[in-house]
Design a protein around this motif. Structure first.
Motif, PDB file in Angstrom:
ATOM      1  N   GLY A 186       0.794  -1.224   0.000  1.00 51.49           N
ATOM      2  CA  GLY A 186       0.000   0.000   0.000  1.00 51.49           C
ATOM      3  C   GLY A 186       0.824   1.270   0.000  1.00 51.49           C
ATOM      4  O   GLY A 186       0.279   2.362  -0.184  1.00 51.49           O
ATOM      5  N   ARG A 187       2.130   1.146   0.229  1.00 52.94           N
ATOM      6  CA  ARG A 187       3.001   2.329   0.263  1.00 52.94           C
ATOM      7  C   ARG A 187       4.020   2.315  -0.863  1.00 52.94           C
ATOM      8  O   ARG A 187       4.346   3.367  -1.405  1.00 52.94           O
ATOM      9  CB  ARG A 187       3.729   2.409   1.600  1.00 52.94           C
ATOM     10  N   PHE A 188       4.539   1.152  -1.199  1.00 50.08           N
ATOM     11  CA  PHE A 188       5.571   1.026  -2.229  1.00 50.08           C
ATOM     12  C   PHE A 188       4.982   0.369  -3.476  1.00 50.08           C
ATOM     13  O   PHE A 188       4.097  -0.497  -3.385  1.00 50.08           O
ATOM     14  CB  PHE A 188       6.724   0.159  -1.730  1.00 50.08           C
ATOM     15  N   THR A 189       5.526   0.743  -4.633  1.00 47.10           N
ATOM     16  CA  THR A 189       5.112   0.141  -5.899  1.00 47.10           C
ATOM     17  C   THR A 189       6.345  -0.195  -6.722  1.00 47.10           C
ATOM     18  O   THR A 189       7.176   0.686  -6.968  1.00 47.10           O
ATOM     19  CB  THR A 189       4.213   1.088  -6.695  1.00 47.10           C
ATOM     20  N   ILE A 190       6.444  -1.436  -7.139  1.00 47.01           N
ATOM     21  CA  ILE A 190       7.528  -1.857  -8.019  1.00 47.01           C
ATOM     22  C   ILE A 190       6.998  -1.892  -9.444  1.00 47.01           C
ATOM     23  O   ILE A 190       5.850  -2.288  -9.689  1.00 47.01           O
ATOM     24  CB  ILE A 190       8.098  -3.229  -7.591  1.00 47.01           C
ATOM     25  N   SER A 191       7.831  -1.469 -10.378  1.00 47.77           N
ATOM     26  CA  SER A 191       7.460  -1.500 -11.792  1.00 47.77           C
ATOM     27  C   SER A 191       8.720  -1.687 -12.615  1.00 47.77           C
ATOM     28  O   SER A 191       9.840  -1.584 -12.086  1.00 47.77           O
ATOM     29  CB  SER A 191       6.720  -0.215 -12.195  1.00 47.77           C
ATOM     30  N   ARG A 192       8.542  -1.965 -13.894  1.00 45.60           N
ATOM     31  CA  ARG A 192       9.700  -2.133 -14.758  1.00 45.60           C
ATOM     32  C   ARG A 192       9.376  -1.635 -16.158  1.00 45.60           C
ATOM     33  O   ARG A 192       8.223  -1.634 -16.586  1.00 45.60           O
ATOM     34  CB  ARG A 192      10.147  -3.594 -14.793  1.00 45.60           C
ATOM     35  N   ASP A 193      10.428  -1.238 -16.860  1.00 44.33           N
ATOM     36  CA  ASP A 193      10.344  -0.847 -18.258  1.00 44.33           C
ATOM     37  C   ASP A 193      11.378  -1.675 -19.005  1.00 44.33           C
ATOM     38  O   ASP A 193      12.578  -1.360 -18.946  1.00 44.33           O
ATOM     39  CB  ASP A 193      10.601   0.655 -18.397  1.00 44.33           C
ATOM     40  N   ASN A 194      10.923  -2.713 -19.659  1.00 46.49           N
ATOM     41  CA  ASN A 194      11.871  -3.610 -20.328  1.00 46.49           C
ATOM     42  C   ASN A 194      12.577  -2.944 -21.504  1.00 46.49           C
ATOM     43  O   ASN A 194      13.683  -3.329 -21.868  1.00 46.49           O
ATOM     44  CB  ASN A 194      11.161  -4.882 -20.775  1.00 46.49           C
ATOM     45  N   ALA A 195      11.944  -1.953 -22.091  1.00 41.70           N
ATOM     46  CA  ALA A 195      12.587  -1.227 -23.194  1.00 41.70           C
ATOM     47  C   ALA A 195      13.779  -0.415 -22.698  1.00 41.70           C
ATOM     48  O   ALA A 195      14.708  -0.144 -23.467  1.00 41.70           O
ATOM     49  CB  ALA A 195      11.580  -0.324 -23.883  1.00 41.70           C
ATOM     50  N   LYS A 196      13.735  -0.038 -21.420  1.00 42.18           N
ATOM     51  CA  LYS A 196      14.824   0.756 -20.840  1.00 42.18           C
ATOM     52  C   LYS A 196      15.707  -0.066 -19.914  1.00 42.18           C
ATOM     53  O   LYS A 196      16.616   0.488 -19.278  1.00 42.18           O
ATOM     54  CB  LYS A 196      14.243   1.941 -20.067  1.00 42.18           C
ATOM     55  N   ASN A 197      15.430  -1.372 -19.808  1.00 45.38           N
ATOM     56  CA  ASN A 197      16.213  -2.245 -18.917  1.00 45.38           C
ATOM     57  C   ASN A 197      16.283  -1.683 -17.502  1.00 45.38           C
ATOM     58  O   ASN A 197      17.343  -1.706 -16.859  1.00 45.38           O
ATOM     59  CB  ASN A 197      17.639  -2.446 -19.460  1.00 45.38           C
ATOM     60  N   THR A 198      15.151  -1.200 -17.009  1.00 45.51           N
ATOM     61  CA  THR A 198      15.128  -0.514 -15.728  1.00 45.51           C
ATOM     62  C   THR A 198      13.957  -0.992 -14.868  1.00 45.51           C
ATOM     63  O   THR A 198      12.856  -1.190 -15.388  1.00 45.51           O
ATOM     64  CB  THR A 198      15.039   1.008 -15.926  1.00 45.51           C
ATOM     65  N   VAL A 199      14.239  -1.160 -13.586  1.00 48.95           N
ATOM     66  CA  VAL A 199      13.199  -1.465 -12.605  1.00 48.95           C
ATOM     67  C   VAL A 199      13.136  -0.299 -11.619  1.00 48.95           C
ATOM     68  O   VAL A 199      14.161   0.335 -11.326  1.00 48.95           O
ATOM     69  CB  VAL A 199      13.482  -2.803 -11.892  1.00 48.95           C
ATOM     70  N   TYR A 200      11.928  -0.037 -11.134  1.00 52.17           N
ATOM     71  CA  TYR A 200      11.702   1.112 -10.271  1.00 52.17           C
ATOM     72  C   TYR A 200      11.074   0.666  -8.949  1.00 52.17           C
ATOM     73  O   TYR A 200      10.409  -0.369  -8.884  1.00 52.17           O
ATOM     74  CB  TYR A 200      10.749   2.109 -10.942  1.00 52.17           C
ATOM     75  N   LEU A 201      11.280   1.477  -7.934  1.00 51.66           N
ATOM     76  CA  LEU A 201      10.579   1.292  -6.673  1.00 51.66           C
ATOM     77  C   LEU A 201      10.087   2.664  -6.213  1.00 51.66           C
ATOM     78  O   LEU A 201      10.895   3.504  -5.794  1.00 51.66           O
ATOM     79  CB  LEU A 201      11.473   0.661  -5.609  1.00 51.66           C
ATOM     80  N   GLN A 202       8.802   2.891  -6.347  1.00 54.73           N
ATOM     81  CA  GLN A 202       8.197   4.127  -5.873  1.00 54.73           C
ATOM     82  C   GLN A 202       7.827   3.931  -4.403  1.00 54.73           C
ATOM     83  O   GLN A 202       7.079   3.002  -4.068  1.00 54.73           O
ATOM     84  CB  GLN A 202       6.947   4.463  -6.690  1.00 54.73           C
ATOM     85  N   MET A 203       8.353   4.802  -3.561  1.00 51.53           N
ATOM     86  CA  MET A 203       8.149   4.675  -2.120  1.00 51.53           C
ATOM     87  C   MET A 203       7.395   5.900  -1.617  1.00 51.53           C
ATOM     88  O   MET A 203       7.914   7.023  -1.715  1.00 51.53           O
ATOM     89  CB  MET A 203       9.490   4.539  -1.404  1.00 51.53           C
ATOM     90  N   ASN A 204       6.205   5.695  -1.116  1.00 49.18           N
ATOM     91  CA  ASN A 204       5.378   6.764  -0.579  1.00 49.18           C
ATOM     92  C   ASN A 204       5.153   6.562   0.916  1.00 49.18           C
ATOM     93  O   ASN A 204       5.379   5.475   1.448  1.00 49.18           O
ATOM     94  CB  ASN A 204       4.032   6.801  -1.299  1.00 49.18           C
ATOM     95  N   SER A 205       4.703   7.606   1.572  1.00 48.21           N
ATOM     96  CA  SER A 205       4.403   7.543   3.011  1.00 48.21           C
ATOM     97  C   SER A 205       5.566   6.924   3.788  1.00 48.21           C
ATOM     98  O   SER A 205       5.379   6.033   4.619  1.00 48.21           O
ATOM     99  CB  SER A 205       3.119   6.738   3.244  1.00 48.21           C
TER     100      SER A 205
END
Length: 123
Positions: free
Chosen positions: A65-84
């Protein structure tokens, strides 16, 4: 193979940060990716994982509910959005590439590791 994490820093409680992890010399879309963290004086722990396509994700209970993981395979990148963010989220955060396309949560199933990004949350 190189995993380069970025986006760490100092933030006040309640704030947000986004971590990025860029992979090189890796067939990125063949790997599930994960984020782990190591708080000061503690062992490394699982935070979140995403499968090879991005269609499936899984989170540790303490970030749901606070963090979101995502990826962009075209950019070879994974993300971690951290809120609250909370002071207890203070840790070195590591991205890692799993030895499978599918979500795993144990460190032993991850083959490649980034160098870590420091996240400090002040109260």
């Amino acid at each position: 193979v190189q995993l380069q994490a970025s986006g760490g820093g100092l933030v006040q409680a309640g704030g947000s940060l986004e971590l990025s992890c860029a992979a090189s010399r890796l067939p990125f879309s063949n790997y599930a990716m994960g984020w782990f963290r190591q708080p000061p004086g503690k062992e490394r722990e699982f935070v979140a994982a995403i499968n090879w396509s991005g269609a499936s994700t899984y989170y540790a209970d303490f970030v749901k509910g606070r963090f979101t993981i995502s990826r962009d395979n075209a950019k070879n990148t994974v993300y971690l959005q951290m809120n609250s963010l909370k002071p207890v989220d203070t840790a070195v955060y590591y991205c890692a590439a799993a030895s499978t396309r599918y979500i795993v949560v144990v460190t032993t199933m991850y083959t490649y590791w980034g160098q870590g990004a420091q996240v400090t949350v002040s109260s």
